[in-house]
Design a protein around this motif. Structure first.
Motif, PDB file in Angstrom:
ATOM      1  N   THR A 111       0.793  -1.138   0.055  1.00 27.53           N
ATOM      2  CA  THR A 111      -0.023   0.059   0.164  1.00 27.53           C
ATOM      3  C   THR A 111       0.645   1.115  -0.083  1.00 27.53           C
ATOM      4  O   THR A 111       0.574   2.169  -0.511  1.00 27.53           O
ATOM      5  N   PRO A 125      -5.167   6.153   1.609  1.00 28.60           N
ATOM      6  CA  PRO A 125      -5.537   5.025   1.236  1.00 28.60           C
ATOM      7  C   PRO A 125      -7.204   4.560   1.537  1.00 28.60           C
ATOM      8  O   PRO A 125      -7.709   5.220   2.698  1.00 28.60           O
ATOM      9  N   CYS A 127     -10.330   1.685   1.736  1.00 27.15           N
ATOM     10  CA  CYS A 127     -10.557   0.232   1.673  1.00 27.15           C
ATOM     11  C   CYS A 127     -12.163   0.185   1.936  1.00 27.15           C
ATOM     12  O   CYS A 127     -12.611   0.720   3.092  1.00 27.15           O
ATOM     13  N   VAL A 170      -7.746   0.725  -2.226  1.00 29.37           N
ATOM     14  CA  VAL A 170      -6.674  -0.346  -1.993  1.00 29.37           C
ATOM     15  C   VAL A 170      -7.486  -1.754  -1.541  1.00 29.37           C
ATOM     16  O   VAL A 170      -8.439  -1.491  -0.708  1.00 29.37           O
ATOM     17  N   ASP A 172      -6.559  -3.525   1.083  1.00 28.39           N
ATOM     18  CA  ASP A 172      -5.810  -3.645   2.380  1.00 28.39           C
ATOM     19  C   ASP A 172      -6.622  -3.186   3.480  1.00 28.39           C
ATOM     20  O   ASP A 172      -6.516  -1.927   4.087  1.00 28.39           O
TER      21      ASP A 172
END
Length: 309
Positions: A111, A125, A127, A170, A172
């Motif tokens: 990431t 990021p 998710c 992402v 993640d």
């Protein structure tokens, strides 16, 4: 210039009921896991801002070759004040900062490398629709963030820095797993036990024995930045005598002086790297970065699909 990481670990962990940075995730602590994630992504300059229980945490992390800064007013300030301390230190030393609070330990190095590859000045990021950590901040934005009054924390300072946030989707979930409560910690442990196996390497130089590693790289870099061996030792939580022993061994192995020392005077003693020392650090940094990049590619080639088959 280079990329730096900023980890804030100054709080009292009051909701957890235990000191979060030193809680165990497998055989390492939460703080060590965060550091390892950044290291795996090739980031060598890592700053940890401590406050509550600072002495214990700095001793615990002393072998991880990070830079310690303290928020002495942690009891009466907020997280953004600790972020300020770290950003103020890093703003003219790196061109990019990746920030995270210490209690988000499961984000992946992949990431981080994805975020760095975008070339965007401000990245978070995301998710499954939820933003997380770490946050990428270009150093060109730091002054605007530092000038904010902080009434709405880092989130508000970032929103008013004049640059829109780029959201990177992402896969993640580690970016949103934190450890505010005992229940959160139990979930972290479960996620940790299911996390992917990754490669980790240490870059060392040797003749008959190892004489240079990441600890010495961090020490020499700090001496170059501060002009003081003693200040560098304090920020790494290593003894003054140990650092000089390491430096003397290094110079004897390279057969070249790396540090120029001047004693006394109005401004006190001063230390700086020789031109040879500066060039040596640049070459080691390049070697380390390229080695890690090759290692990741080889690991993927050799183990693709094996551990999660």
């Amino acid at each position: 210039m280079q990329t730096g990481a900023l980890i804030v670990a100054a709080g009292k962990s009051s909701r957890m009921g235990d000191f979060k940075p030193m809680l165990q995730l497998g055989s390492i602590s939460i703080a060590q896991r965060v550091i390892n994630n950044f290291r795996q992504a090739g980031i060598s300059k890592i700053v940890v801002v401590t406050g509550y229980n600072a002495d214990a945490l700095e001793r615990h992390l002393a072998s991880n070759h990070v830079i310690f800064l303290r928020n002495e007013d942690y009891e009466t300030t907020h997280m953004f004040d600790s972020v300020r301390i770290g950003l103020e230190y890093l703003k003219d030393k790196v061109d990019t900062v990746l920030f995270t609070p210490v209690d988000v330990p499961l984000f992946t190095a992949h990431t981080v490398t994805q975020m760095l590859s975008l070339g965007q000045p401000l990245v978070t990021p995301v998710c499954n629709g939820t933003p997380g950590h770490p946050i990428l901040i270009r150093s060109s934005l730091i002054e605007a963030i530092l000038s904010n009054d902080g009434n709405t924390g880092l989130k508000g300072a970032v929103e008013h820095c004049g640059t829109p946030m780029y959201c990177l989707n992402v896969e993640d979930p580690g970016i949103i797993h934190d450890a505010d409560t005992p229940e959160d910690y139990a979930e972290l442990l479960r996620a940790h036990n299911q996390s992917l196996i990754r490669s980790e390497i240490q870059i060392q130089l040797a003749r008959e024995k190892v004489f240079f590693d990441e600890q010495l790289y961090s020490l020499l870099t700090l001496i170059h930045e501060t002009g003081s061996v003693r200040d560098a030792c304090e920020r790494m939580h290593i003894s003054y005598s140990t650092s000089w022993n390491l430096i003397h061994t290094l110079e004897s192995q390279l057969h070249e002086p790396l540090i120029i020392r001047s004693q006394g005077g109005v401004k006190g003693s001063h230390s700086e790297l020789t031109p040879y020392g500066e060039e040596f650090l640049k070459r080691y940094a390049r070697f380390s970065e390229e080695t890690r990049t090759c290692s990741e590619a080889i690991f993927e080639k050799c183990f693709r699909g094996f551990f999660n088959a």
